[in-house]
Design an enzyme around this catalytic site. Structure first.
Site, PDB file in Angstrom:
ATOM      1  N   HIS A  75      64.460  36.263  69.821  1.00  0.00           N
ATOM      2  CA  HIS A  75      65.698  35.628  69.496  1.00  0.00           C
ATOM      3  C   HIS A  75      66.730  36.368  69.339  1.00  0.00           C
ATOM      4  CE1 HIS A  75      63.455  31.991  67.397  1.00  0.00           C
ATOM      5  NE2 HIS A  75      62.978  32.237  68.590  1.00  0.00           N
ATOM      6  N   TYR A 204      68.943  27.142  59.918  1.00  0.00           N
ATOM      7  CA  TYR A 204      68.893  27.237  58.599  1.00  0.00           C
ATOM      8  C   TYR A 204      69.895  26.001  58.274  1.00  0.00           C
ATOM      9  CZ  TYR A 204      66.707  31.775  58.678  1.00  0.00           C
ATOM     10  OH  TYR A 204      66.152  33.027  58.770  1.00  0.00           O
ATOM     11  N   PRO A 296      62.370  34.155  50.321  1.00  0.00           N
ATOM     12  CA  PRO A 296      62.157  34.167  51.900  1.00  0.00           C
ATOM     13  C   PRO A 296      63.222  33.959  52.670  1.00  0.00           C
ATOM     14  CG  PRO A 296      61.125  32.196  50.804  1.00  0.00           C
ATOM     15  CD  PRO A 296      61.751  33.004  49.885  1.00  0.00           C
ATOM     16  N   LYS A 300      62.468  39.123  54.695  1.00  0.00           N
ATOM     17  CA  LYS A 300      62.479  40.436  54.757  1.00  0.00           C
ATOM     18  C   LYS A 300      61.244  41.009  54.247  1.00  0.00           C
ATOM     19  CE  LYS A 300      66.710  40.939  56.084  1.00  0.00           C
ATOM     20  NZ  LYS A 300      66.991  41.008  57.596  1.00  0.00           N
ATOM     21  N   TYR A 388      71.257  40.659  58.548  1.00  0.00           N
ATOM     22  CA  TYR A 388      70.184  39.549  58.890  1.00  0.00           C
ATOM     23  C   TYR A 388      69.083  40.399  59.864  1.00  0.00           C
ATOM     24  CZ  TYR A 388      67.516  35.505  60.412  1.00  0.00           C
ATOM     25  OH  TYR A 388      66.484  34.609  60.876  1.00  0.00           O
TER      26      TYR A 388
HETATM   27  C1  PHB Z   1      59.284  31.739  59.310  1.00  0.00           C
HETATM   28  O1  PHB Z   1      59.295  31.455  60.510  1.00  0.00           O
HETATM   29  O2  PHB Z   1      58.228  31.403  58.638  1.00  0.00           O
HETATM   30  C2  PHB Z   1      60.503  31.954  58.666  1.00  0.00           C
HETATM   31  C3  PHB Z   1      61.735  32.357  59.470  1.00  0.00           C
HETATM   32  C4  PHB Z   1      62.878  32.825  58.555  1.00  0.00           C
HETATM   33  C5  PHB Z   1      62.881  32.750  57.261  1.00  0.00           C
HETATM   34  C6  PHB Z   1      61.544  32.511  56.544  1.00  0.00           C
HETATM   35  C7  PHB Z   1      60.466  32.126  57.209  1.00  0.00           C
HETATM   36  O3  PHB Z   1      64.046  33.105  56.768  1.00  0.00           O
END
Ligand code: PHB
Ligand code: APR
Length: 406
Positions: A75, A204, A296, A300, A388
């Site tokens: 990504h 997000y 989460p 990280k 990030y």
């Molecule tokens: C996930 O794909 O499980 C995932 C991705 C980004 C995050 C948390 C979990 O911030």
């Protein structure tokens, strides 16, 4: 009573324990991995799945990235969906770094396969692990039940890689400092669904109904999360209710943008921050979730676990290779700045994106002002992107010493 001997006894066959055992093997250091669950269970446990560039590089150097390089989704940006409007953060353009979506259980499968191929001593379904740690330099003992037999494993050091609820943290000396800890008034309900991802990149979404995250595992499998009440039970969240809520929170300009599919897995985790400091007590070294937990939001946890065990394997290498104990003594001090950087960013991101249960109007306006800064200010966007992708962490093992850039 059975007796075994090894240099490093590793408790836990999650990413931290398995990778540590692999890295030690590459340096000619012997270990035994003791895991409470079955092999099948750890290979199927659905967890996070976002790897930073530095993590992928480390796995490549350790010859562990063949399948990852074929199957992971690379990504270059993410989307912030703020009350139904889209804002792309092109983190690759801003930092030169990509992230990689690759389920943690896929990495665990790769690690177990590599360990088996190297003839490693991995023990699953091990019960009653208890540590009897040496005071000084003498050997320590891990007592456990292996294949129904009480077994004593004598070792030079113990690596506690057994997660937040493991035996290692429970064995800390009585005088150990209390951990730093924060609980959040929200939880994440996560589902894995046989449905195409919402978008090519992660979304997000902040919304008045609460936060939602649309991730993926493959072009056919979605990984989706919803902010829920920490008191909620998974059973209260029937599939229809989950899809309805996802449709509402992920809608763009009022239009739902979501393809539904069978829900393959469903789980709920309460958000928590935690750091057990120091990460070493005599011959016991903590790594991964056993030492620290992050909310989460910034994904990280796995990346920090990988960094911990790289630094730890180098420390053991220095000790066994040349009798140099300084890297073991420095382990905790070397790791904690990066860990706290990630703790701070994850906490900040959690605060930025979640709806507060008290609905305090002032706090909501602050969130909006912070989001506006990321959207409107190139400097704020770059800083967000650097954090990030994991560039801002002072991880000496990656050659990234902390420095003030002019
Ligand atoms: C996930 O794909 O499980 C995932 C991705 C980004 C995050 C948390 C979990 O911030
Ligand atoms: N004895 C033996 N094994 C144990 C014990 C015990 N008493 N307690 C826990 N374990 C095992 C668990 O079953 C698990 O397989 O330790 C392992 C710890 O693995 P993880 O929880 O995956 O932790 P870690 O390897 O540090 O990886 C960190 O995991 O929680 C995620 O998102 C987090 O990505 C991060 C990563």
């Amino acid at each position: 009573m059975n007796r075994l001997r090894t240099q490093i006894a590793i408790i836990g066959a999650g990413p931290a324990g398995l990778l540590l055992s692999h890295l030690l093997h590459q340096q000619g250091i012997d270990s035994i991995v003791l895991e409470r669950r079955s092999k099948q269970y750890v290979e199927r446990r659905v967890r996070a799945g976002l790897l930073e560039h530095g993590t992928v590089e480390l796995l490549r150097r350790a010859s562990l990235a063949d399948r990852l390089d074929r199957e992971a989704l690379r990504h270059e940006g993410l989307e912030l969906r703020i009350d139904g409007s889209r804002h792309r953060l092109p983190f690759h353009e801003l930092t030169g770094r990509s992230t990689y979506v690759y389920g943690q259980q896929e990495l665990v499968k790769d690690l177990i396969k590599a360990r088996h191929e190297a003839g490693a001593d991995l023990r699953f379904e091990v019960d009653d692990v208890a540590l009897d740690m040496a005071e000084g330099d003498g050997p320590s003992t891990v007592r456990c039940t292996l294949d129904g037999h009480l077994t004593d494993i004598t070792c030079d050091f113990v690596a506690g890689c057994d997660g937040f609820h493991g035996a290692a943290r429970r064995s800390l000396p009585a005088g150990a400092k209390p951990a730093y800890e924060r609980r959040y008034p929200c939880a994440w309900l996560g589902i894995l669904a046989a449905a195409p991802p919402v978008a090519r990149e992660l979304v997000y979404a902040t919304h008045e109904r609460g936060f939602a995250l649309a991730s993926m595992r493959s072009p056919q499998i979605s990984r989706l999360y919803l902010q829920v009440d920490p008191g909620d039970a998974v059973q209260e969240w029937l599939d229809d209710r989950i899809w309805k809520e996802l449709r509402a929170r992920l809608a763009v300009d009022g239009e739902a943008e979501l393809t539904e599919g069978p829900v393959l897995e469903k789980s709920l985790v309460t958000l928590r921050s935690y750091v057990a400091e120091p990460m070493r007590h005599g011959s016991l070294f903590l790594a991964g979730d056993a030492a620290h937990i992050v909310p989460p939001t910034a994904a990280k946890g796995l990346n920090l676990a990988v960094e911990d065990v790289q630094v730890l394997s180098e420390a053991f290498h220095a000790w066994y290779g040349s009798g140099d104990r300084a890297p073991m003594d420095d382990y905790s001090d070397r790791r904690l700045p990066s860990i706290w950087e990630a703790e701070e960013f994850s906490d900040w991101m959690a605060d930025l994106l979640h709806r507060r249960p008290d609905d305090e109007a002032y706090a909501t306006r602050l969130q909006q002002a912070r989001l506006a800064a990321i959207v409107d200010s190139p400097a704020a966007a770059r800083q967000f992107a650097e954090r990030y992708v994991g560039m801002s962490r002072s991880f000496a093992g990656r050659g990234g010493n902390r420095s003030c850039q002019s």
